[in-house]
Every structure is written in C-alpha cells, then in structure tokens.
Design an enzyme around this catalytic site. Structure first.
Site, PDB file in Angstrom:
ATOM      1  N   ILE A   1       0.896  -1.168   0.000  1.00 17.52           N
ATOM      2  CA  ILE A   1       0.000   0.000   0.000  1.00 17.52           C
ATOM      3  C   ILE A   1       0.927   1.208   0.000  1.00 17.52           C
ATOM      4  O   ILE A   1       1.851   1.288   0.809  1.00 17.52           O
ATOM      5  CB  ILE A   1      -0.982  -0.013   1.208  1.00 17.52           C
ATOM      6  CG1 ILE A   1      -1.876   1.244   1.214  1.00 17.52           C
ATOM      7  CG2 ILE A   1      -0.280  -0.169   2.527  1.00 17.52           C
ATOM      8  CD1 ILE A   1      -3.073   1.131   2.157  1.00 17.52           C
TER       9      ILE A   1
ATOM     10  N   GLU B   1       2.304  -7.511   6.535  1.00 13.17           N
ATOM     11  CA  GLU B   1       3.572  -7.338   7.248  1.00 13.17           C
ATOM     12  C   GLU B   1       3.969  -5.871   7.130  1.00 13.17           C
ATOM     13  O   GLU B   1       3.720  -5.246   6.104  1.00 13.17           O
ATOM     14  CB  GLU B   1       4.686  -8.182   6.607  1.00 13.17           C
ATOM     15  CG  GLU B   1       4.696  -9.631   7.042  1.00 13.17           C
ATOM     16  CD  GLU B   1       4.039 -10.525   6.018  1.00 13.17           C
ATOM     17  OE1 GLU B   1       3.813 -10.047   4.874  1.00 13.17           O
ATOM     18  OE2 GLU B   1       3.728 -11.681   6.335  1.00 13.17           O
TER      19      GLU B   1
ATOM     20  N   ASN C   1       8.268   1.279  10.854  1.00  9.22           N
ATOM     21  CA  ASN C   1       7.267   2.072  10.121  1.00  9.22           C
ATOM     22  C   ASN C   1       6.063   2.365  11.028  1.00  9.22           C
ATOM     23  O   ASN C   1       4.959   1.856  10.827  1.00  9.22           O
ATOM     24  CB  ASN C   1       6.839   1.332   8.845  1.00  9.22           C
ATOM     25  CG  ASN C   1       6.119   2.246   7.867  1.00  9.22           C
ATOM     26  OD1 ASN C   1       5.717   3.353   8.222  1.00  9.22           O
ATOM     27  ND2 ASN C   1       5.940   1.785   6.635  1.00  9.22           N
TER      28      ASN C   1
ATOM     29  N   TYR D   1      -2.904   1.374  10.411  1.00  7.48           N
ATOM     30  CA  TYR D   1      -3.514   0.038  10.498  1.00  7.48           C
ATOM     31  C   TYR D   1      -4.261  -0.142  11.829  1.00  7.48           C
ATOM     32  O   TYR D   1      -5.362  -0.708  11.852  1.00  7.48           O
ATOM     33  CB  TYR D   1      -2.446  -1.056  10.349  1.00  7.48           C
ATOM     34  CG  TYR D   1      -1.633  -0.954   9.064  1.00  7.48           C
ATOM     35  CD1 TYR D   1      -2.220  -0.533   7.878  1.00  7.48           C
ATOM     36  CD2 TYR D   1      -0.279  -1.270   9.037  1.00  7.48           C
ATOM     37  CE1 TYR D   1      -1.483  -0.413   6.712  1.00  7.48           C
ATOM     38  CE2 TYR D   1       0.467  -1.159   7.863  1.00  7.48           C
ATOM     39  CZ  TYR D   1      -0.139  -0.729   6.712  1.00  7.48           C
ATOM     40  OH  TYR D   1       0.588  -0.606   5.564  1.00  7.48           O
TER      41      TYR D   1
HETATM   42  C1  LIG Z   1       1.684   4.601   4.852  1.00  9.92           C
HETATM   43  C2  LIG Z   1       1.066   5.496   3.761  1.00  9.92           C
HETATM   44  C3  LIG Z   1       0.411   4.592   2.714  1.00  9.92           C
HETATM   45  C4  LIG Z   1      -0.016   6.395   4.414  1.00  9.92           C
HETATM   46  O1  LIG Z   1      -0.627   7.151   3.394  1.00  9.92           O
HETATM   47  P1  LIG Z   1      -1.113   8.673   3.600  1.00  9.92           P
HETATM   48  O2  LIG Z   1      -1.971   9.006   2.434  1.00  9.92           O
HETATM   49  O3  LIG Z   1       0.034   9.541   3.855  1.00  9.92           O
HETATM   50  O4  LIG Z   1      -1.963   8.520   4.951  1.00  9.92           O
HETATM   51  P2  LIG Z   1      -3.293   9.333   5.336  1.00  9.92           P
HETATM   52  O5  LIG Z   1      -3.131  10.765   5.011  1.00  9.92           O
HETATM   53  O6  LIG Z   1      -4.461   8.605   4.779  1.00  9.92           O
HETATM   54  O7  LIG Z   1      -3.288   9.164   6.933  1.00  9.92           O
HETATM   55  C5  LIG Z   1      -3.967   8.078   7.539  1.00  9.92           C
HETATM   56  C6  LIG Z   1      -3.434   7.806   8.919  1.00  9.92           C
HETATM   57  O8  LIG Z   1      -2.037   7.452   8.832  1.00  9.92           O
HETATM   58  C7  LIG Z   1      -1.369   7.964   9.980  1.00  9.92           C
HETATM   59  N1  LIG Z   1      -0.453   9.012   9.566  1.00  9.92           N
HETATM   60  C8  LIG Z   1      -0.398   9.650   8.361  1.00  9.92           C
HETATM   61  N2  LIG Z   1       0.615  10.549   8.349  1.00  9.92           N
HETATM   62  C9  LIG Z   1       1.193  10.472   9.566  1.00  9.92           C
HETATM   63  C10 LIG Z   1       2.291  11.131  10.168  1.00  9.92           C
HETATM   64  N3  LIG Z   1       3.009  12.065   9.508  1.00  9.92           N
HETATM   65  N4  LIG Z   1       2.634  10.783  11.417  1.00  9.92           N
HETATM   66  C11 LIG Z   1       1.945   9.832  12.107  1.00  9.92           C
HETATM   67  N5  LIG Z   1       0.878   9.174  11.584  1.00  9.92           N
HETATM   68  C12 LIG Z   1       0.519   9.493  10.344  1.00  9.92           C
HETATM   69  C13 LIG Z   1      -2.441   8.559  10.884  1.00  9.92           C
HETATM   70  O9  LIG Z   1      -2.957   7.523  11.674  1.00  9.92           O
HETATM   71  C14 LIG Z   1      -3.483   8.981   9.849  1.00  9.92           C
HETATM   72  O10 LIG Z   1      -4.758   9.081  10.393  1.00  9.92           O
HETATM   73  P3  LIG Z   1      -5.185  10.496  11.102  1.00  9.92           P
HETATM   74  O11 LIG Z   1      -5.048  11.527  10.018  1.00  9.92           O
HETATM   75  O12 LIG Z   1      -6.585  10.263  11.512  1.00  9.92           O
HETATM   76  O13 LIG Z   1      -4.229  10.712  12.232  1.00  9.92           O
HETATM   77  C15 LIG Z   1       2.138   6.422   3.110  1.00  9.92           C
HETATM   78  O14 LIG Z   1       2.818   7.100   4.132  1.00  9.92           O
HETATM   79  C16 LIG Z   1       3.167   5.710   2.240  1.00  9.92           C
HETATM   80  O15 LIG Z   1       2.931   5.446   1.074  1.00  9.92           O
HETATM   81  N6  LIG Z   1       4.324   5.389   2.810  1.00  9.92           N
HETATM   82  C17 LIG Z   1       5.399   4.727   2.037  1.00  9.92           C
HETATM   83  C18 LIG Z   1       5.062   3.269   1.748  1.00  9.92           C
HETATM   84  C19 LIG Z   1       4.746   2.501   3.023  1.00  9.92           C
HETATM   85  O16 LIG Z   1       5.446   2.608   4.027  1.00  9.92           O
HETATM   86  N7  LIG Z   1       3.693   1.661   2.944  1.00  9.92           N
HETATM   87  C20 LIG Z   1       3.295   0.800   4.050  1.00  9.92           C
HETATM   88  C21 LIG Z   1       4.003  -0.490   3.899  1.00  9.92           C
HETATM   89  S1  LIG Z   1       3.417  -1.677   5.108  1.00  9.92           S
END
Ligand SMILES: CC(C)(COP(=O)(O)OP(=O)(O)OC[C@H]1O[C@@H](n2cnc3c(N)ncnc32)[C@H](O)[C@@H]1OP(=O)(O)O)[C@@H](O)C(=O)NCCC(=O)NCCS
Length: 242
Positions: free
Chosen positions: A132, A166, A171, A178
């Site tokens: 994701i 996983e 992270n 999650y």
């Molecule tokens: C993990 C990932 C998919 C999250 O996507 P995103 O679009 O940035 O996330 P969202 O804006 O939808 O945020 C959803 C939740 O994630 C968490 N989150 C997002 N940004 C955060 C930050 N800077 N610090 C802490 N938590 C954070 C929070 O729980 C947030 O919910 P909230 O807004 O109610 O607090 C993105 O950071 C990513 O692509 N990372 C690189 C790839 C990766 O690590 N994938 C997961 C592999 S298991």
C-alpha cells in the site's frame, strides 16, 4: 510559483476515488512502487499481475471531467437475504462509476493522476495486503486511509475472514494507520526485509464479517468522508467478478 503550486490537479479537499487497476495504470503504479519501496527487486510485474486470479489491485485516482457516465452493469454476484448491511451497500456502490476501457472508446476516460495503490492477495479465508503506497507529494491527505478502507471492503465482499499484512517494525506511521482500522500485532518475522535485515510485524484485523467490525468500518469511512470529501469506491468490475 513554488513547485507545490505547480502541481496540476490536487487540492487539499479534493475527493479522490478508487477503482481496480487497469492495464494502462501499470506504469504509474510501478513508479509509485519504485518511489515507496526502492529496494523491492525485482519490480512487481503489475501488468502480468492483472491476470493473477489470487491478486487484486486498487488504484486511487483523480477523476477528470472526461470520465464517462456509468453504464450501470448488473452486479456479478447475488445478494442473499443473509448478507450483511455493509455488504449490501457495497454491492450497490461499484456500478456507480464508468469503467469502460479505452479500447471501447479511446476518448471516454482519461485519468490524469494516480496518487496511490494497494495490492492484495486472497488466500483461503485471508486477504493479505502485499503493498500500500501513496506518492510522497500526496501523503497526509487521507489517501492511504481511503486505500485501506477500499481493500478491507473488497475483502468483505470476497468473504475473507481477516485482513493481514507485514510492516517494518520502524514504520510506525503505517502501523498507526492500520491500528486505526483494528489491526493488531500478532507476531513478527525476523529479518524479513533483506535490504537491512529489519524485522516485520505481522498485523491482523479482527473478524471482518462480524457486524461489530463492519459498524466500526462504516463509522470510520463516514468520518473520512466528512474530513476529506466523499469518494467513489469502485471495488471490482464485471470482467474481474468479485
Ligand atoms: C503509509 C502510507 C500509505 C499512508 O498514506 P497517507 O496518504 O500519507 O496517509 P493518510 O493521510 O491517509 O493518513 C492516515 C493515517 O495514517 C497515519 N499518519 C499519516 N501521516 C502520519 C504522520 N506524519 N505521522 C503519524 N501518523 C501518520 C495517521 O494515523 C493517519 O490518520 P489520522 O489523520 O486520523 O491521524 C504512506 O505514508 C506511504 O505510502 N508510505 C510509504 C510506503 C509505506 O510505508 N507503505 C506501508 C508499507 S506496510
């Protein structure tokens, strides 16, 4: 004008949408994989994955005004009286968006931007999230959460019992996301990531067919829509079936 201001379409409150990955998306999705998981080798053959019956990919996209009117195809699965309320709702959601391929009408649909994707494998009663990711520029706008909502909804439609994944123990950002959707750490895999020998946590939801889980999911999805705008979520297409 700053680099951010020059970005073509995104605005903070734009509603993003989900749909199954199509062959034409595979390049954009491969780029996202390369950006988010630079040590993944060999790269996932996304186009080939489209014919993998165990795998499903959803992409987040920014709809353009070019998107065709829905053709309202019939759902490809029967809804039985025993199906849960959420499942009935989901069955009604996917046909609302047009998914005609460019081959049918090359002018009909143009997707300008694919900010993220989620990949899943369905094995026995388990839906396993294989990847994701959201493009860096688009992170922090609710897209990762939308992708997670979509993949859990798809797992419910496909009668999976649980969703698992996983995640690197470092992270914590992803783990927070999650946990918000009921995933708990149930174990770990030692040295799972070969680039730095980092361990992985195994995270699993509760039973996603249970009404209690589905109520929680609906509530969280409603909050997400209030905060980021309502999104179209097309989880499957007639050609894929459910
Ligand atoms: C993990 C990932 C998919 C999250 O996507 P995103 O679009 O940035 O996330 P969202 O804006 O939808 O945020 C959803 C939740 O994630 C968490 N989150 C997002 N940004 C955060 C930050 N800077 N610090 C802490 N938590 C954070 C929070 O729980 C947030 O919910 P909230 O807004 O109610 O607090 C993105 O950071 C990513 O692509 N990372 C690189 C790839 C990766 O690590 N994938 C997961 C592999 S298991």
């Amino acid at each position: 004008m700053s680099a951010v201001e020059q970005e073509p379409v995104a605005t903070e409150y734009m509603a993003y949408s989900l749909r199954p990955m199509l062959p034409d998306d595979s390049k954009a999705v491969a780029e996202i994989e390369m950006e988010a998981f630079p040590t993944t080798w060999p790269p996932t053959p996304f186009r080939k994955e489209l014919s993998n019956r165990l795998a499903r990919y959803l992409v987040c996209y920014v709809p353009t005004e070019e998107i065709a009117e829905a053709e309202q195809p019939e759902p490809s699965v029967d809804i039985t009286p025993n199906d849960s309320m959420l499942k009935r709702l989901l069955q009604g959601v996917w046909p609302r968006i047009g998914l005609r391929s460019r081959r049918d009408d090359p002018q009909a649909i143009r997707w300008d931007v694919i900010p993220g994707f989620v990949g899943m494998w369905f094995m026995a009663d388990e839906a396993h999230v294989t990847a994701i990711a959201v493009r860096e520029f688009y992170q922090g706008r609710g897209i990762g959460e939308l992708l997670l909502i979509g993949c859990i909804e798809l797992a419910i439609l496909r009668n999976a019992d649980v969703v698992t994944l996983e995640v690197r123990i470092s992270n914590t950002l992803a783990q927070t996301l999650y946990k918000k959707y009921g995933f708990e750490i149930v174990g770990s895999r030692k040295r799972y990531y070969s680039d730095n020998n980092e361990d992985a946590f195994i995270m699993t939801t509760g039973k996603i067919q249970e009404p209690e889980y589905q109520r929680m999911l609906q509530d969280k999805a409603a909050l997400h829509a209030d905060r980021w705008g309502a999104s179209e979520r097309a989880l499957t297409t007639p050609s894929l079936g459910v």
